[in-house]
Design an enzyme around this catalytic site. Structure first.
Site, PDB file in Angstrom:
ATOM      1  N   GLU A  63      41.060  32.452  46.974  1.00 28.60           N
ATOM      2  CA  GLU A  63      40.477  31.214  47.133  1.00 28.60           C
ATOM      3  C   GLU A  63      42.153  30.337  45.992  1.00 28.60           C
ATOM      4  OE1 GLU A  63      37.062  28.906  45.596  1.00 28.60           O
ATOM      5  OE2 GLU A  63      35.721  30.713  46.644  1.00 28.60           O
TER       6      GLU A  63
HETATM    7  C1  LIG Z   1      37.529  39.770  47.859  1.00 29.71           C
HETATM    8  C2  LIG Z   1      38.041  39.393  48.344  1.00 29.71           C
HETATM    9  C3  LIG Z   1      37.505  38.728  49.113  1.00 29.71           C
HETATM   10  C4  LIG Z   1      37.406  37.030  49.714  1.00 29.71           C
HETATM   11  N1  LIG Z   1      37.399  35.993  50.759  1.00 29.71           N
HETATM   12  C5  LIG Z   1      37.680  35.471  51.593  1.00 29.71           C
HETATM   13  C6  LIG Z   1      37.354  34.914  52.525  1.00 29.71           C
HETATM   14  O1  LIG Z   1      36.563  34.386  52.220  1.00 29.71           O
HETATM   15  N2  LIG Z   1      38.112  34.166  53.309  1.00 29.71           N
HETATM   16  C7  LIG Z   1      38.655  34.419  54.063  1.00 29.71           C
HETATM   17  O2  LIG Z   1      39.310  33.585  54.852  1.00 29.71           O
HETATM   18  N3  LIG Z   1      39.727  35.075  53.295  1.00 29.71           N
HETATM   19  C8  LIG Z   1      39.542  35.798  52.092  1.00 29.71           C
HETATM   20  N4  LIG Z   1      39.607  36.417  51.382  1.00 29.71           N
HETATM   21  C9  LIG Z   1      41.934  36.505  51.211  1.00 29.71           C
HETATM   22  C10 LIG Z   1      42.248  35.937  50.109  1.00 29.71           C
HETATM   23  O3  LIG Z   1      42.144  34.610  50.213  1.00 29.71           O
HETATM   24  C11 LIG Z   1      43.942  36.130  50.055  1.00 29.71           C
HETATM   25  O4  LIG Z   1      44.229  37.704  49.662  1.00 29.71           O
HETATM   26  C12 LIG Z   1      44.477  35.171  49.265  1.00 29.71           C
HETATM   27  O5  LIG Z   1      44.578  34.093  49.972  1.00 29.71           O
HETATM   28  C13 LIG Z   1      45.741  35.877  48.917  1.00 29.71           C
HETATM   29  O6  LIG Z   1      46.689  36.260  49.786  1.00 29.71           O
HETATM   30  P1  LIG Z   1      47.096  37.675  50.519  1.00 29.71           P
HETATM   31  O7  LIG Z   1      46.434  38.771  49.991  1.00 29.71           O
HETATM   32  O8  LIG Z   1      47.532  38.335  51.619  1.00 29.71           O
HETATM   33  O9  LIG Z   1      48.402  38.136  49.588  1.00 29.71           O
HETATM   34  P2  LIG Z   1      49.674  37.536  49.997  1.00 29.71           P
HETATM   35  O10 LIG Z   1      49.393  36.264  50.073  1.00 29.71           O
HETATM   36  O11 LIG Z   1      50.305  38.518  50.788  1.00 29.71           O
HETATM   37  O12 LIG Z   1      50.355  37.021  49.041  1.00 29.71           O
HETATM   38  C14 LIG Z   1      51.503  38.791  47.448  1.00 29.71           C
HETATM   39  C15 LIG Z   1      51.596  37.904  46.425  1.00 29.71           C
HETATM   40  O13 LIG Z   1      52.843  37.290  46.708  1.00 29.71           O
HETATM   41  C16 LIG Z   1      52.296  36.527  46.096  1.00 29.71           C
HETATM   42  N5  LIG Z   1      53.163  34.465  47.327  1.00 29.71           N
HETATM   43  C17 LIG Z   1      52.411  34.670  47.923  1.00 29.71           C
HETATM   44  N6  LIG Z   1      53.312  33.772  48.921  1.00 29.71           N
HETATM   45  C18 LIG Z   1      54.164  32.723  47.918  1.00 29.71           C
HETATM   46  C19 LIG Z   1      54.802  31.888  46.880  1.00 29.71           C
HETATM   47  N7  LIG Z   1      54.972  30.774  48.708  1.00 29.71           N
HETATM   48  N8  LIG Z   1      55.364  31.791  46.203  1.00 29.71           N
HETATM   49  C20 LIG Z   1      55.129  32.450  45.027  1.00 29.71           C
HETATM   50  N9  LIG Z   1      53.709  33.406  44.968  1.00 29.71           N
HETATM   51  C21 LIG Z   1      53.504  33.871  47.132  1.00 29.71           C
HETATM   52  C22 LIG Z   1      50.822  35.832  45.901  1.00 29.71           C
HETATM   53  O14 LIG Z   1      50.454  35.135  45.513  1.00 29.71           O
HETATM   54  C23 LIG Z   1      50.673  37.421  45.984  1.00 29.71           C
HETATM   55  O15 LIG Z   1      50.943  37.437  44.477  1.00 29.71           O
HETATM   56  C24 LIG Z   1      39.135  37.579  49.989  1.00 29.71           C
HETATM   57  C25 LIG Z   1      40.548  38.236  49.305  1.00 29.71           C
HETATM   58  C26 LIG Z   1      39.424  39.718  49.211  1.00 29.71           C
HETATM   59  C27 LIG Z   1      40.076  40.117  48.040  1.00 29.71           C
END
Ligand SMILES: Cc1cc2nc3c(=O)[nH]c(=O)nc-3n(C[C@H](O)[C@H](O)[C@H](O)COP(=O)(O)OP(=O)(O)OC[C@H]3O[C@@H](n4cnc5c(N)ncnc54)[C@H](O)[C@@H]3O)c2cc1C
Length: 660
Positions: free
Chosen positions: A445
């Site tokens: 979120e």
């Molecule tokens: C248990 C669980 C439940 C979830 N439930 C849902 C759901 O119901 N629906 C849904 O759609 N998604 C869901 N998600 C997905 C979740 O919203 C994403 O994991 C989250 O948005 C982060 O994306 P990512 O994991 O791909 O990280 P990435 O975007 O790959 O980021 C990796 C790291 O880089 C940082 N980062 C990325 N971009 C930037 C930037 N521009 N500047 C600085 N730092 C940055 C991030 O903060 C993170 O630390 C869920 C994930 C989990 C693990």
């Protein structure tokens, strides 16, 4: 056109990621550059501020206590009905075997059925559609309560109602959609929100799920990752790219999709560090027909819907964090009084006492912030996008720290599982589980890093709207000149307001009694925050958006100041109640702790290792420091870091679950 003739998809007509999928071939990651990714995020922003915002004013150096004090009054009838429901939910929660959910990694069918019978799946749905129509305040209290039986239940109900189908339909759905879908959901069907994909995390511009217009609707193709409730859900909100074509403005669009439609396969249930009961899926869409009437809002509005939904949807996550704080406090209080070491109960050793005080004060402050946000959301007179984001950010970070401190207070027992403790004849306290369960709140979120950027963007909006063109490399000279004149007028009026203020008057904010000094500090610190923001803009101009260390601290200071304001307002509102004096003490303690944190952050604004860290990270990635990794086994090399998805029908067994 068939769905196998894929075409490039656009998040926005200005953005052209080349996510082209040939049949049977993995989908190449969309090549979206930084500017395009930002454009997509910017286009999804609510550009207007139609209502006052405490948070926006705070970052501009104006402490507007009148916007949050007195607290808006909850509707009395609604509160009475909610109290009845909360009592029943509390009884039910006490029958739930949370340890079994942890052990079996599954919320039993009878628990889901019991929740449905209580109408817990309709807490946020209007009564006219069969729901309970709870206010945000009561809804958050309900989540906190049931989440204390097992946090996976809170996560299930929250994903279902805060980001799943009910909330976007409430805000953007038409009557027909509400009548068609909401009664099903209020009755116990589960919904989920599907945005994330293997290649789409924080950056939605890379979205590659496609909704191709066909006769009467769309054909949906793509793979969605990590959908909470995905294995259980019958109705899904799916974000997909509609290609631009004649009669279609295109862009990222939100659809309600029936999970039982042909072509939907639940390919996996994912497992995590915590929240073991979570029903989280990989969901494949292959040639799934979605009728045109299932578009929420209109084409291209998907991300705006997602962001607006999250404005209030975000409140449920900190509700779970407040619940965790309360539980940590209860355990810390009882354990630290009983456990004797070195001749004293551990609570009496100062190092432990400080941790207990931190948990008590933080839980008080966090609850003040959450309740205030909920009341503001219910009252609907204020724009709460900054406040809700601040409480999500602050709540997720603070709850993690509180759980970590509880583990330390419990010593070795903090690290031991509840089952193992019980097997040795001790109380089954699952502190390690709570820590694991809380960890995800800093990621989903809106991760902490993204929340920092989101809030910073909103906080500097007033500056960008007057001076944005001056620092925009794409702006014409004429636009720059016009912006220069506008900015000159704005800053000539605004800057002098930052030098003196009410916080310098020792008699100001007397209505807060012993807490007045804290309100005065917040007023002074808010002006200082605004001045620092201005200096940073003048120094770095357009490059400020890349100074994430600086921006993160600005936002964290804002969070502390907002939390202090909320604590003062809460203590004042509850002063005549049975715990009035105790509340004042905690508010005072919280404000002192928060002030110390804010001061440390102010000091680090200009005295830090940000530039060195950025350079070091580049060198780490380039391999210059790889020698430091020697001495342990190498990390596995098999498998891709991000597995591309291959279009086409599913080749695995469907793992969906239906509870009745
Ligand atoms: C248990 C669980 C439940 C979830 N439930 C849902 C759901 O119901 N629906 C849904 O759609 N998604 C869901 N998600 C997905 C979740 O919203 C994403 O994991 C989250 O948005 C982060 O994306 P990512 O994991 O791909 O990280 P990435 O975007 O790959 O980021 C990796 C790291 O880089 C940082 N980062 C990325 N971009 C930037 C930037 N521009 N500047 C600085 N730092 C940055 C991030 O903060 C993170 O630390 C869920 C994930 C989990 C693990």
């Amino acid at each position: 056109m068939t769905t196998t003739d894929r075409i490039p998809v656009n998040a926005d007509p200005a953005v052209a990621p080349d996510a082209i999928a040939a049949p049977g071939e993995p989908v190449a990651p969309a090549s979206v550059d930084e500017r395009q990714a930002r454009q997509v995020a910017e286009a999804a922003r609510e550009a207007d501020w139609r209502k006052p915002s405490f948070g926006k004013e705070l970052f501009l150096g104006r402490l507007r206590m009148d916007l949050i004090d007195p607290l808006p009054e909850p509707d009395a009838d609604g509160a009475a009905r909610a109290a009845e429901f909360l009592a029943k939910l509390g009884d039910f929660a006490s029958t739930v075997d949370g340890a079994r959910i942890e052990r079996e990694a599954r919320i039993p069918d009878e628990v889901l059925a019991g929740l449905a019978d209580l109408k817990a799946f309709g807490m946020k749905i209007d009564e006219r559609y069969g729901g309970l129509g709870l206010s945000n305040l009561d809804y958050c209290r309900a989540l906190m309560l049931i989440g204390s039986a097992n946090p996976s239940i809170g996560a299930l109900l929250s994903a279902h109602q805060s980001i799943g189908v009910p909330q976007p339909l409430k805000l953007f759905g038409n009557d027909e959609q509400k009548q068609k879908f909401l009664p099903r959901l209020a009755g116990g069907e589960v919904s989920a929100f599907l945005l994330t994909e293997p290649d789409v995390g924080s950056d939605p511009a890379r979205l590659s799920t496609v909704a191709t217009p066909v006769d009467g609707g769309y054909r949906l193709d793509g793979v969605k990752l990590w959908a909470t409730n995905g294995t259980l859900a019958t109705l899904l909100v799916v974000m997909a790219q509609v290609p631009k074509s004649e009669g279609h403005r295109g862009g990222i669009t939100a659809f309600v999709v029936d999970a039982d439609s042909p072509g939907v396969t639940i390919e996996r249930r994912n497992a995590f560090l915590g929240l073991r009961g979570l029903e989280n899926s990989v969901t494949r869409f292959h040639d799934v027909f979605v009728p045109a009437e299932n578009v929420i809002g209109r084409e291209g509005l998907g991300l705006k819907i997602a962001l607006t939904t999250l404005n209030t949807g975000r409140l449920s996550l900190p509700a779970m964090c407040v619940g965790a704080g309360k539980w940590c406090l209860a355990v810390a209080r009882q354990w630290a009084a009983e456990r004797v070491q070195w001749g004293l109960p551990v609570a009496r050793h100062e190092a432990v006492a400080k941790k207990i005080a931190f948990i008590a004060a933080t839980t008080y402050g966090l609850e003040a912030m959450l309740d205030l946000c909920c009341l503001l959301a219910d009252d609907e007179r204020n724009d709460i996008r900054i406040e809700a984001a601040l409480v999500k950010l602050y709540g997720s970070e603070m709850a993690w720290l509180m759980a970590d401190e509880l583990i330390q207070i419990r010593g070795g027992r903090g690290y031991e599982t509840a089952e193992s403790l019980a097997a040795r004849g001790e109380r089954a306290i699952n502190a390690e589980q709570i820590l694991r369960d809380l960890r995800i709140n800093r990621i989903f979120e809106g991760s902490t890093e993204i929340m920092h950027l989101f809030i910073a963007r909103e906080a500097v909006d007033a500056h960008l709207s007057v001076a944005g063109d001056i620092i925009d490399p794409q702006a014409t000279l004429r636009r720059k000149a016009r912006a220069g004149a506008k900015a000159g007028a704005f800053y000539a009026r605004w800057l002098p307001t930052l030098t003196v203020g009410k916080g310098q008057n020792p008699a100001a904010f007397g209505e807060y009694g012993p807490l007045a000094a804290h309100a005065r500090y917040v007023e002074r610190a808010s002006r200082k925050l605004a001045r620092e923001t201005f200096y940073a803009m003048a120094r770095w101009q357009g490059k400020l958006e890349r100074k994430q260390g600086f921006l993160g601290r600005l936002v964290d200071i804002g969070a502390e100041l907002f939390a202090m304001s909320a604590a003062c307002v809460r203590a004042r509102a509850e002063l005549s109640g049975p715990d009035g004096a105790a509340g004042q003490e905690l508010a005072d303690l919280f404000c002192r702790q928060a002030r110390a944190r804010a001061e440390a952050l102010f000091a680090q604004l200009w005295d830090n290792t940000d530039a060195l860290d950025t350079r070091a990270a580049r060198r780490v990635v380039d391999g210059r420091y790889a020698f430091v990794e020697k001495g342990v086994l190498p990390v596995p090399e098999e498998g891709a870091w991000v597995a591309p998805w291959v279009p086409g029908p599913s080749t695995v067994e469907d793992v969906r679950r239906r509870y009745r």
